[in-house]
Design a protein around this motif. Sequence first.
Motif, PDB file in Angstrom:
ATOM      1  N   MET A   1      43.090   6.894  46.881  1.00 20.24           N
ATOM      2  CA  MET A   1      44.103   7.802  47.323  1.00 20.24           C
ATOM      3  C   MET A   1      45.422   7.073  47.567  1.00 20.24           C
ATOM      4  O   MET A   1      46.467   7.533  47.146  1.00 20.24           O
ATOM      5  CB  MET A   1      43.643   8.518  48.584  1.00 20.24           C
ATOM      6  N   VAL A   2      45.409   5.944  48.242  1.00 16.47           N
ATOM      7  CA  VAL A   2      46.628   5.187  48.508  1.00 16.47           C
ATOM      8  C   VAL A   2      47.252   4.740  47.192  1.00 16.47           C
ATOM      9  O   VAL A   2      48.459   4.835  46.998  1.00 16.47           O
ATOM     10  CB  VAL A   2      46.340   3.980  49.430  1.00 16.47           C
ATOM     11  N   GLY A   3      46.402   4.271  46.289  1.00 17.52           N
ATOM     12  CA  GLY A   3      46.886   3.851  44.980  1.00 17.52           C
ATOM     13  C   GLY A   3      47.484   5.003  44.195  1.00 17.52           C
ATOM     14  O   GLY A   3      48.502   4.838  43.513  1.00 17.52           O
ATOM     15  N   ASP A   4      46.859   6.169  44.288  1.00 18.89           N
ATOM     16  CA  ASP A   4      47.368   7.353  43.595  1.00 18.89           C
ATOM     17  C   ASP A   4      48.756   7.744  44.086  1.00 18.89           C
ATOM     18  O   ASP A   4      49.529   8.364  43.363  1.00 18.89           O
ATOM     19  CB  ASP A   4      46.421   8.541  43.775  1.00 18.89           C
ATOM     20  N   LEU A   5      49.078   7.397  45.316  1.00 19.60           N
ATOM     21  CA  LEU A   5      50.381   7.716  45.892  1.00 19.60           C
ATOM     22  C   LEU A   5      51.432   6.645  45.588  1.00 19.60           C
ATOM     23  O   LEU A   5      52.557   6.736  46.044  1.00 19.60           O
ATOM     24  CB  LEU A   5      50.260   7.904  47.410  1.00 19.60           C
ATOM     25  N   GLY A   6      51.021   5.626  44.813  1.00 18.99           N
ATOM     26  CA  GLY A   6      51.973   4.599  44.410  1.00 18.99           C
ATOM     27  C   GLY A   6      52.041   3.387  45.316  1.00 18.99           C
ATOM     28  O   GLY A   6      52.953   2.571  45.204  1.00 18.99           O
ATOM     29  N   TYR A   7      51.076   3.235  46.204  1.00 18.77           N
ATOM     30  CA  TYR A   7      51.106   2.125  47.150  1.00 18.77           C
ATOM     31  C   TYR A   7      50.005   1.094  46.906  1.00 18.77           C
ATOM     32  O   TYR A   7      49.664   0.327  47.801  1.00 18.77           O
ATOM     33  CB  TYR A   7      50.994   2.649  48.590  1.00 18.77           C
ATOM     34  N   ALA A   8      49.472   1.034  45.713  1.00 16.64           N
ATOM     35  CA  ALA A   8      48.383   0.097  45.425  1.00 16.64           C
ATOM     36  C   ALA A   8      48.789  -1.339  45.708  1.00 16.64           C
ATOM     37  O   ALA A   8      47.986  -2.143  46.198  1.00 16.64           O
ATOM     38  CB  ALA A   8      47.923   0.248  43.982  1.00 16.64           C
ATOM     39  N   SER A   9      50.041  -1.689  45.456  1.00 19.22           N
ATOM     40  CA  SER A   9      50.496  -3.064  45.684  1.00 19.22           C
ATOM     41  C   SER A   9      50.575  -3.403  47.175  1.00 19.22           C
ATOM     42  O   SER A   9      50.676  -4.568  47.546  1.00 19.22           O
ATOM     43  CB  SER A   9      51.859  -3.290  45.032  1.00 19.22           C
ATOM     44  N   GLU A  10      50.525  -2.398  48.037  1.00 20.01           N
ATOM     45  CA  GLU A  10      50.576  -2.617  49.478  1.00 20.01           C
ATOM     46  C   GLU A  10      49.195  -2.867  50.081  1.00 20.01           C
ATOM     47  O   GLU A  10      49.095  -3.233  51.244  1.00 20.01           O
ATOM     48  CB  GLU A  10      51.199  -1.404  50.179  1.00 20.01           C
ATOM     49  N   LEU A  11      48.138  -2.645  49.304  1.00 23.18           N
ATOM     50  CA  LEU A  11      46.782  -2.835  49.825  1.00 23.18           C
ATOM     51  C   LEU A  11      46.446  -4.322  49.894  1.00 23.18           C
ATOM     52  O   LEU A  11      46.544  -5.033  48.909  1.00 23.18           O
ATOM     53  CB  LEU A  11      45.758  -2.123  48.936  1.00 23.18           C
ATOM     54  N   GLY A  12      46.046  -4.770  51.066  1.00 20.10           N
ATOM     55  CA  GLY A  12      45.622  -6.145  51.221  1.00 20.10           C
ATOM     56  C   GLY A  12      44.158  -6.311  50.886  1.00 20.10           C
ATOM     57  O   GLY A  12      43.731  -7.292  50.312  1.00 20.10           O
ATOM     58  N   ASN A  13      43.367  -5.335  51.247  1.00 24.42           N
ATOM     59  CA  ASN A  13      41.930  -5.333  50.994  1.00 24.42           C
ATOM     60  C   ASN A  13      41.525  -3.925  50.615  1.00 24.42           C
ATOM     61  O   ASN A  13      42.022  -2.955  51.181  1.00 24.42           O
ATOM     62  CB  ASN A  13      41.136  -5.722  52.257  1.00 24.42           C
ATOM     63  N   TYR A  14      40.621  -3.841  49.675  1.00 17.96           N
ATOM     64  CA  TYR A  14      40.023  -2.553  49.347  1.00 17.96           C
ATOM     65  C   TYR A  14      38.536  -2.802  49.226  1.00 17.96           C
ATOM     66  O   TYR A  14      38.110  -3.744  48.570  1.00 17.96           O
ATOM     67  CB  TYR A  14      40.570  -1.983  48.029  1.00 17.96           C
ATOM     68  N   ALA A  15      37.746  -1.987  49.871  1.00  8.33           N
ATOM     69  CA  ALA A  15      36.304  -2.176  49.823  1.00  8.33           C
ATOM     70  C   ALA A  15      35.620  -0.812  49.865  1.00  8.33           C
ATOM     71  O   ALA A  15      36.156   0.134  50.432  1.00  8.33           O
ATOM     72  CB  ALA A  15      35.853  -3.025  51.002  1.00  8.33           C
ATOM     73  N   GLU A  16      34.478  -0.725  49.242  1.00  8.00           N
ATOM     74  CA  GLU A  16      33.704   0.511  49.319  1.00  8.00           C
ATOM     75  C   GLU A  16      32.224   0.191  49.185  1.00  8.00           C
ATOM     76  O   GLU A  16      31.844  -0.882  48.749  1.00  8.00           O
ATOM     77  CB  GLU A  16      34.132   1.511  48.241  1.00  8.00           C
ATOM     78  N   TYR A  17      31.410   1.141  49.599  1.00  5.83           N
ATOM     79  CA  TYR A  17      29.971   0.979  49.468  1.00  5.83           C
ATOM     80  C   TYR A  17      29.371   2.328  49.100  1.00  5.83           C
ATOM     81  O   TYR A  17      29.983   3.374  49.290  1.00  5.83           O
ATOM     82  CB  TYR A  17      29.328   0.433  50.753  1.00  5.83           C
ATOM     83  N   SER A  18      28.181   2.285  48.563  1.00  8.73           N
ATOM     84  CA  SER A  18      27.449   3.514  48.247  1.00  8.73           C
ATOM     85  C   SER A  18      25.964   3.184  48.277  1.00  8.73           C
ATOM     86  O   SER A  18      25.571   2.066  48.572  1.00  8.73           O
ATOM     87  CB  SER A  18      27.865   4.039  46.868  1.00  8.73           C
ATOM     88  N   GLY A  19      25.147   4.168  47.999  1.00  7.67           N
ATOM     89  CA  GLY A  19      23.708   3.930  47.972  1.00  7.67           C
ATOM     90  C   GLY A  19      23.002   4.183  49.283  1.00  7.67           C
ATOM     91  O   GLY A  19      21.945   3.633  49.524  1.00  7.67           O
ATOM     92  N   ALA A  20      23.603   4.995  50.136  1.00 16.93           N
ATOM     93  CA  ALA A  20      22.996   5.372  51.424  1.00 16.93           C
ATOM     94  C   ALA A  20      22.625   4.158  52.264  1.00 16.93           C
ATOM     95  O   ALA A  20      21.474   3.968  52.645  1.00 16.93           O
ATOM     96  CB  ALA A  20      21.787   6.279  51.206  1.00 16.93           C
ATOM     97  N   PRO A  21      23.601   3.301  52.598  1.00 13.65           N
ATOM     98  CA  PRO A  21      23.275   2.138  53.420  1.00 13.65           C
ATOM     99  C   PRO A  21      22.848   2.557  54.818  1.00 13.65           C
ATOM    100  O   PRO A  21      23.288   3.582  55.330  1.00 13.65           O
ATOM    101  CB  PRO A  21      24.593   1.366  53.468  1.00 13.65           C
ATOM    102  N   ASN A  22      21.992   1.735  55.429  1.00 11.43           N
ATOM    103  CA  ASN A  22      21.584   2.029  56.801  1.00 11.43           C
ATOM    104  C   ASN A  22      22.631   1.478  57.774  1.00 11.43           C
ATOM    105  O   ASN A  22      23.587   0.811  57.377  1.00 11.43           O
ATOM    106  CB  ASN A  22      20.179   1.498  57.085  1.00 11.43           C
ATOM    107  N   GLU A  23      22.443   1.718  59.057  1.00  7.97           N
ATOM    108  CA  GLU A  23      23.420   1.325  60.070  1.00  7.97           C
ATOM    109  C   GLU A  23      23.673  -0.182  60.083  1.00  7.97           C
ATOM    110  O   GLU A  23      24.822  -0.627  60.190  1.00  7.97           O
ATOM    111  CB  GLU A  23      22.958   1.794  61.448  1.00  7.97           C
ATOM    112  N   GLU A  24      22.615  -0.983  59.979  1.00 11.27           N
ATOM    113  CA  GLU A  24      22.770  -2.439  60.008  1.00 11.27           C
ATOM    114  C   GLU A  24      23.551  -2.937  58.797  1.00 11.27           C
ATOM    115  O   GLU A  24      24.372  -3.852  58.920  1.00 11.27           O
ATOM    116  CB  GLU A  24      21.409  -3.127  60.096  1.00 11.27           C
TER     117      GLU A  24
END
Length: 99
Positions: A1-24
């Motif tokens: 979303m941030v990148g879509d708004l033209g601010y991708a160069s302002e991101l210092g870190n981008y991270a994501e996860y999937s696969g139904a991780p547990n709390e730990e």
Amino acid sequence: MVGDLGYASELGNYAEYSGAPNEEEVLQYARIVIDCATADPDGRKRALLIEGGIANFTDVAATFNGIIRALREKESKLKAPLSEEEVVETITVNSFGAL
């Protein structure tokens, strides 16, 4: 979303996860993301955005409990100035459902 708004160069870190991780798993992951986000000060203001979508198999409570635990553990690091004028100024959390 941030990148879509033209601010991708302002991101210092981008991270994501999937696969139904547990709390730990989310806790460990969030710790690493927060450590990266608060490392190597550059004098610029920072914001931490936490966004999540909900899939049929997602345990939202587990996901957010892991994030909340990491935020609590890292509270002093998030509040501490990264330089004389720099702090993590904004933390935003958003969760939305799949269509």
